[in-house]
Design an enzyme around this catalytic site. Structure first.
Site, PDB file in Angstrom:
ATOM      1  N   SER A  42       7.282  -6.333 -15.823  1.00  0.00           N
ATOM      2  CA  SER A  42       8.089  -7.453 -16.285  1.00  0.00           C
ATOM      3  C   SER A  42       8.518  -8.278 -15.094  1.00  0.00           C
ATOM      4  O   SER A  42       8.702  -7.764 -13.997  1.00  0.00           O
ATOM      5  CB  SER A  42       9.322  -6.939 -17.007  1.00  0.00           C
ATOM      6  OG  SER A  42      10.168  -6.341 -16.042  1.00  0.00           O
ATOM      7  N   LYS A  43       8.685  -9.576 -15.363  1.00  0.00           N
ATOM      8  CA  LYS A  43       8.982 -10.450 -14.235  1.00  0.00           C
ATOM      9  C   LYS A  43      10.352 -10.199 -13.634  1.00  0.00           C
ATOM     10  O   LYS A  43      10.623 -10.609 -12.525  1.00  0.00           O
ATOM     11  CB  LYS A  43       8.785 -11.908 -14.631  1.00  0.00           C
ATOM     12  CG  LYS A  43       9.682 -12.407 -15.706  1.00  0.00           C
ATOM     13  CD  LYS A  43       9.356 -13.870 -15.989  1.00  0.00           C
ATOM     14  CE  LYS A  43      10.179 -14.364 -17.149  1.00  0.00           C
ATOM     15  NZ  LYS A  43       9.695 -15.617 -17.694  1.00  0.00           N
ATOM     16  N   ARG A  44      11.194  -9.485 -14.345  1.00  0.00           N
ATOM     17  CA  ARG A  44      12.503  -9.167 -13.760  1.00  0.00           C
ATOM     18  C   ARG A  44      12.344  -8.204 -12.596  1.00  0.00           C
ATOM     19  O   ARG A  44      13.160  -8.163 -11.693  1.00  0.00           O
ATOM     20  CB  ARG A  44      13.421  -8.522 -14.785  1.00  0.00           C
ATOM     21  CG  ARG A  44      13.631  -9.504 -15.875  1.00  0.00           C
ATOM     22  CD  ARG A  44      14.892  -9.508 -16.581  1.00  0.00           C
ATOM     23  NE  ARG A  44      14.831 -10.766 -17.317  1.00  0.00           N
ATOM     24  CZ  ARG A  44      15.802 -11.304 -17.967  1.00  0.00           C
ATOM     25  NH1 ARG A  44      16.938 -10.720 -17.995  1.00  0.00           N
ATOM     26  NH2 ARG A  44      15.654 -12.441 -18.591  1.00  0.00           N
TER      27      ARG A  44
ATOM     28  N   ASN B 179       9.056  -7.446 -11.070  1.00  0.00           N
ATOM     29  CA  ASN B 179       7.884  -7.733 -10.252  1.00  0.00           C
ATOM     30  C   ASN B 179       7.445  -9.147 -10.590  1.00  0.00           C
ATOM     31  O   ASN B 179       7.413  -9.490 -11.752  1.00  0.00           O
ATOM     32  CB  ASN B 179       6.738  -6.821 -10.716  1.00  0.00           C
ATOM     33  CG  ASN B 179       6.335  -5.816  -9.684  1.00  0.00           C
ATOM     34  OD1 ASN B 179       6.486  -6.042  -8.495  1.00  0.00           O
ATOM     35  ND2 ASN B 179       5.801  -4.710 -10.139  1.00  0.00           N
TER      36      ASN B 179
END
Ligand code: GLU
Length: 497
Positions: free
Chosen positions: A252-254, A256
């Site tokens: 998840s962009k949170r 990575n």
């Protein structure tokens, strides 16, 4: 039979490494069999789909060297390859299913369905569409259609038993029909949902094999049932393991950066990114760690995919990228790659007006603009304590800005600026004090040229990653805090529009 595979991304948001990963395996499978690889844009969600996002998908897959044989930008025998241009086709097939008795009209309003779900929950049942549309009489349907009442079309689902199919990678998979709802196929706006469009397109486009992410496994029964209703042969389906963060959670962009363009902006070689993605759940028969796309195609065997969630770890990617740089680039090639990356007119030209007024000697240019050519700027405690805001307030500002930027659909200077201005006002913080943490996150210093200009040029991927990195460096937000902040942010949102 010619093997035909495809990647079918939805153009909503940043081009995801997960898309590139799935594209890579479909591409290798097709090439290995002398087949074709197709790019189809699944943009039936009119609210979330954007042209910019579609363009970024093209750009990022091209940058990685994954070329497709047919697609919206290339055309081909089976076009159009953009679902928004195929609405009439889907309508026709939805009608066919209705005529056959495999699909039905449902006139229930959203409020009525909410009520139905609430009642089900109150009875302790799983909220589920109860098949009320099946009770409409033919006369009633005629009358309501003539009156122009809004409706959706849903597919019929067997009530009992279970569905089994043979997944190319997982073997036999069994899912009880009771877990499957009577899926909407055609929405009120007359556009199809993923299910109908995907099946119709894969069939009409002659797709023989579909390898896609594990998250789609629960939808397999509906898809295969649709093939069945149409009397078509379903393509071979295989569900690839999901990419994971180093802590094993879903990538998840949170945690990575997930946008392919982030990796481009950070200065990775496309060959190394492809090599790294190729190692997600797969390995060369001889165990070699470094291999090219061509090597992968020549040695490809889909059955060697292992299903344990592969970890996408940027540190490992760094190592591999270093190998590629040292072993594969001559000095001349290194120079060329550096030019292509950021030392070119296109990248440097817009910086000149920002820099020119602030220097007296050229020797000041590099120190002033170094953050435009770097990864994460260095953030030290004394820089943070020199800010006017308290440390906790700094974290809150960075978190709110980060959420705001996640939702920003157009990465454009004036849009960025007015958004930030509204946010500072809504948070009751003076613009200068509010912007200072942002300067630190983006540039590593508060004394440089306009941070909004810098963000526009750095692009959404790197800018967002820097803000997140700064927030994490300051300790991030605890779970409790994040919850509280989210609530506060949602209240502010009303003032932001
Ligand atoms: N549009 C879907 C996606 O965005 C495609 C899934 C599939 O490959 O069937 O992932």
């Amino acid at each position: 039979m010619t093997v035909r595979t495809r990647i079918a991304p939805s153009p909503t948001g940043d081009p995801h490494v997960g898309t590139a990963y799935i594209a890579l395996f479909n591409l290798c499978f097709a090439r290995q069999h002398g087949g074709e690889f197709i790019l189809r844009i699944e943009d039936t969600d009119q609210v979330r789909s954007t042209k910019e996002s579609e363009q970024k998908i093209f750009d990022s897959l091209r940058w990685l060297g994954m070329d497709w044989d047919e697609g919206p930008d290339k055309g081909g025998e089976f076009g159009p390859y953009r679902q928004s241009e195929r609405a009439d086709i889907y309508k026709k097939y939805a009608q066919q299913l209705i005529n056959q008795g495999d699909a039905f009209y449902c006139f229930a309003t959203p409020q009525e369905l909410d009520e139905m779900r609430r009642e089900q929950q109150a009875r302790g049942e799983r909220p589920n569409y109860d098949g009320r549309g099946l009770n409409h009489s033919t006369d009633e349907i005629k009358r309501r259609l003539a009156a122009g009442d809004p409706y959706v079309v849903r597919m019929k689902i067997p009530e009992e038993g279970s569905f089994t199919f043979n997944d190319y990678l997982r073997g036999e998979v069994e899912i009880p029909w009771q877990q499957i709802d009577m899926q909407v196929l055609l929405k009120q706006d007359g556009l199809p949902t993923y299910f109908l469009a995907n099946v119709v397109d894969d069939h009409l486009m002659g797709i023989t094999h579909v390898f896609r992410g594990e998250e789609w496994l629960p939808s397999a029964p509906k898809l295969i049932k649709l093939y069945d209703y149409f009397g078509w042969e379903a393509p071979v389906l295989g569900h690839m393991p999901l990419l994971r963060n180093p802590d094993k959670s879903k990538l998840s962009k949170r945690k990575n950066p997930t946008s392919i363009l982030y990796y481009q902006r950070m200065g990775y070689l496309p060959e190394a990114v492809v090599n790294y993605l190729g190692r997600m759940g797969w390995s060369m028969p001889d165990g070699r760690e470094k291999f090219s796309l061509q090597d992968m195609i020549e040695n490809f065997d889909m059955k060697r995919v292992s299903l344990g969630g592969p970890i996408f770890d940027p540190e490992k990617l760094d190592w591999l990228n270093g190998l590629w740089i040292r072993e594969d680039l001559s000095d001349e090639q290194f120079l060329q790659a550096l030019r292509n990356w950021a030392f070119n007119d296109e990248y440097v030209r817009p910086l000149i007006p920002l820099i020119k007024g602030r220097v007296e000697r050229f020797s000041q240019v590099v120190p002033l603009a170094s953050f435009m050519f770097s990864g994460m700027p260095e953030l030290t405690e004394d820089k943070v304590s020199a800010l006017r805001l308290e440390r906790d307030e700094v974290r809150r500002v960075l978190q709110f800005v980060s959420w705001q930027l996640d939702d920003l659909r157009q990465w454009e200077k004036s849009e960025l600026f007015s958004g930030l201005k509204r946010l500072s006002k809504a948070m009751g913080i003076k613009m200068g004090d509010f912007m200072a943490p942002l300067f630190l996150a983006i540039a590593g210093t508060t004394s440089t040229f306009s941070v909004v200009d810098a963000m526009q040029l750095l692009g959404p991927d790197l800018s967002r990653a820097r803000i997140r990195a700064a927030l994490n460096l300051l300790g991030g937000a605890s779970k409790k805090e994040a919850k509280r902040w989210e609530k506060e942010y949602r209240v502010l949102l009303d003032e932001l529009v």
